[in-house]
Design an enzyme around this catalytic site. Structure first.
Site, PDB file in Angstrom:
ATOM      1  N   SER A  88       0.790  -1.237   0.000  1.00 17.78           N
ATOM      2  CA  SER A  88       0.000   0.000   0.000  1.00 17.78           C
ATOM      3  C   SER A  88       0.821   1.286   0.000  1.00 17.78           C
ATOM      4  O   SER A  88       0.257   2.364  -0.136  1.00 17.78           O
ATOM      5  CB  SER A  88      -0.960   0.019   1.190  1.00 17.78           C
ATOM      6  N   LYS A 125       3.001   6.766   4.991  1.00 15.44           N
ATOM      7  CA  LYS A 125       2.114   5.735   4.450  1.00 15.44           C
ATOM      8  C   LYS A 125       2.619   4.369   4.896  1.00 15.44           C
ATOM      9  O   LYS A 125       3.816   4.098   4.879  1.00 15.44           O
ATOM     10  CB  LYS A 125       2.065   5.772   2.913  1.00 15.44           C
ATOM     11  N   GLY A 157       2.203  -0.009   4.645  1.00 18.58           N
ATOM     12  CA  GLY A 157       1.917  -1.047   3.672  1.00 18.58           C
ATOM     13  C   GLY A 157       2.190  -2.409   4.293  1.00 18.58           C
ATOM     14  O   GLY A 157       2.993  -2.522   5.229  1.00 18.58           O
TER      15      GLY A 157
END
Length: 255
Positions: free
Chosen positions: A61, A199, A201
């Site tokens: 992600s 971010k 992931g």
């Protein structure tokens, strides 16, 4: 010959950066992985586990960073606040089961949202964007709607940091309006010491599941780019991605 000499010097400096203090933090959390930290102005570098830091891995992600840029550039969304209608299909996380915007889809790592738009972008177009953005190995695979989860795209921790640097400096060949929107949706938290944009992931389709935490941290005098990759099998241990990163940043007196 001169370039090779410079590269060897850089490599030696990075190896030295794999200090025992960072290793002790990883050991205290009982986790394997790597972390790369680079400053913008003072040119400081910290690296743990150089071998893994140079290993190409699925972005999972964290690919939502360039993917958001691509979706905006393709005019599939006007901005970060446009409503993305939920299709009423129940999915893994409750926060996914509702209408979204690009901002919430990014924050909650909402897979169906990004797949909805990715299906409208061809493999060939994605390949062109990856070359344009110089992202990872620039390979897609056979499915444009899931290649960042189980396709051929791979990126190293060093490449993650370099891409984030270009993003932060608006040094990508896309409209600055879209770059700024993506930087805005990356915002995670702010306090008296720093502003954090990031971010997460989690790559689960590979044999050794691994989790990412990438981003940049702004202090009063410096900007720090980071990419952490941890070997994580258990969903309940995903919080280690951020915990380990912040502990290393504290140990290095970044925060």
């Amino acid at each position: 010959m001169k370039k090779l000499f410079v590269f060897l010097l850089l490599l030696c400096s990075l190896v030295k950066a794999e200090d025992i203090e960072i290793k002790s933090i990883f050991n205290s959390f009982d986790v394997d992985g790597t972390i790369v930290i680079q400053s913008l102005y003072s040119k400081k570098n910290y690296v743990y586990n150089l071998n893994r830091a140079t290993k190409p891995l699925l972005p999972a992600s964290t690919f939502k960073i360039p993917n958001s840029l691509i979706i905006l550039n393709e005019k599939l969304l006007h901005d970060e606040n446009q409503i993305i209608k939920w299709d009423k299909k129940k999915r893994f996380l409750n926060v996914w089961n509702q209408d979204q915007t690009l901002k919430t889809a990014f924050r909650y790592s909402c897979v169906w949202c990004y797949q909805k738009f990715a299906k409208k972008i061809s493999i060939q177009k994605y390949e062109k964007y990856l070359k344009l953005l110089d992202y990872g190995n620039k390979k897609v695979g056979i499915d444009s709607s899931s290649f960042w989860l189980d396709g051929d795209i791979k990126i190293t921790a060093f490449e993650q940091v370099e891409f984030l640097r270009k993003l932060y400096l608006n040094n990508l060949p896309l409209d600055k309006k879209y770059i700024n929107i993506v930087k805005d949706i990356m915002f995670e938290e702010k306090n008296r010491k720093y502003k954090l944009s990031s971010k997460t992931g989690w790559a689960t389709s590979v044999k050794n599941k691994h989790g990412w935490y990438v981003g940049f941290l702004e202090t009063k005098k410096e900007v720090w780019f980071f990419a952490t990759n941890l070997l994580i099998e258990d969903f309940k241990r995903l919080d280690l991605r951020k915990k380990v990163t912040l502990e290393v940043l504290k140990q290095k007196r970044v925060i």
